[in-house]
Design an enzyme around this catalytic site. Sequence first.
Site, PDB file in Angstrom:
ATOM      1  N   ASP A 191       0.864  -1.186   0.000  1.00 36.83           N
ATOM      2  CA  ASP A 191       0.000   0.000   0.000  1.00 36.83           C
ATOM      3  C   ASP A 191       0.898   1.232   0.000  1.00 36.83           C
ATOM      4  O   ASP A 191       1.365   1.652   1.045  1.00 36.83           O
ATOM      5  CB  ASP A 191      -0.896  -0.038   1.228  1.00 36.83           C
ATOM      6  CG  ASP A 191      -1.828   1.171   1.330  1.00 36.83           C
ATOM      7  OD1 ASP A 191      -1.934   1.933   0.360  1.00 36.83           O
ATOM      8  OD2 ASP A 191      -2.440   1.339   2.407  1.00 36.83           O
TER       9      ASP A 191
ATOM     10  N   GLU B 271      -0.378  10.552   0.596  1.00 35.70           N
ATOM     11  CA  GLU B 271      -1.751  10.042   0.570  1.00 35.70           C
ATOM     12  C   GLU B 271      -2.187   9.564   1.941  1.00 35.70           C
ATOM     13  O   GLU B 271      -3.328   9.777   2.355  1.00 35.70           O
ATOM     14  CB  GLU B 271      -1.860   8.899  -0.445  1.00 35.70           C
ATOM     15  CG  GLU B 271      -3.296   8.416  -0.709  1.00 35.70           C
ATOM     16  CD  GLU B 271      -3.760   7.284   0.211  1.00 35.70           C
ATOM     17  OE1 GLU B 271      -4.934   6.883   0.115  1.00 35.70           O
ATOM     18  OE2 GLU B 271      -2.948   6.792   1.040  1.00 35.70           O
TER      19      GLU B 271
ATOM     20  N   ASP C 253      -4.943   1.765  -6.325  1.00 36.21           N
ATOM     21  CA  ASP C 253      -4.604   1.596  -4.908  1.00 36.21           C
ATOM     22  C   ASP C 253      -5.083   0.239  -4.425  1.00 36.21           C
ATOM     23  O   ASP C 253      -5.835  -0.452  -5.123  1.00 36.21           O
ATOM     24  CB  ASP C 253      -5.242   2.720  -4.083  1.00 36.21           C
ATOM     25  CG  ASP C 253      -4.493   3.038  -2.797  1.00 36.21           C
ATOM     26  OD1 ASP C 253      -3.713   2.187  -2.325  1.00 36.21           O
ATOM     27  OD2 ASP C 253      -4.693   4.137  -2.244  1.00 36.21           O
TER      28      ASP C 253
END
Length: 332
Positions: free
Chosen positions: A163, A193, A216
């Site tokens: 991630d 992010e 994502d």
Amino acid sequence: MKTVIKQLTEAFGPSGYETEVTDLIKTIVEAHVDEVKTDVLGNLIAIKKGAQGGRKVMLAAHTDEIGLVVTFIDDQGFLRFASVGGVGLAPLVGNRVRFAGGAIGVIYQEKGAWKDLTMDKLYIDIGAETKEEAQKMVRVGEFGIFHREFTDLGNRLVAKGMDDRIGCVVAIEALKKIQNPKNTLYFVFTTQEEVGLRGAKTAAYGVDPDLGIALDVTLTGDTPEASRMEVSLGKGAAIKVKDSSLIVHPKVKDLLVELAGERKIPYQMEVLERGGTDAGAIHLTKVGVPSGAISIPTRYVHSPSEMVDVRDVQACVDLVIALADKDLTGIC
């Protein structure tokens, strides 16, 4: 592809300190795009020019990972810290952390019941015996990340930082294969992010896209007694319906489903009850941008051992490639 995944996931890049990651990505992509630039917040923007009359499509994958920041060093050389991004307590105790300067420490807890555990009862042991010794290795304000290696389990891959380094890999592999796209593609490798979609906000303002797509990770519901969710490893790209930051524009969702069907790309529908992506910032840019997300199913998100399936990653790459050449008239 696995080589790139290993390189990116093992790189150092907590929120706000993504340069090692973006520099690495730049060396990989610059020969495959028409232009590469970096904006003020550190977003790396790689552009593949499309045909006249095509639309501007922003594909965003974030380069930062969750981490820790040192807040205090005691007289015995133990470090206290705060989280950077959504760091949970459960993955911390007994795990290792690595700092930009190379120091490595072990996270552990003070005495007390597990049910009473809070972040301020955790500390990092970097092997120092005094505060002065510790300060030669790590300073207050220094950021750290989980210290874990990439592991290849065949179709399943495990690493810290999937991630969203795996979203970056999807973008990289797609842009390497796309030739003469109909639409102008802005592959934006965003920063910060994990602390509020910050890089995507400024990048989207500068790009001013006609369509926004986040690349994502998403959660899965395929582990023992997991929360019920119709997403599993090995069943294809996840096409987002909604999350906490975004209700996907119906035309964008339908477009991605149509493309997957046409190209026989395996896919599954994603309804994420909590969490968000860069699309949450992109769709609110200026007067609004139709936006959606192509998600990579991932187990154990925000832990030091996030797991993906390489077949799902390839399905996401194929879907991005299909989108690059699609006539977007009527969509945006």
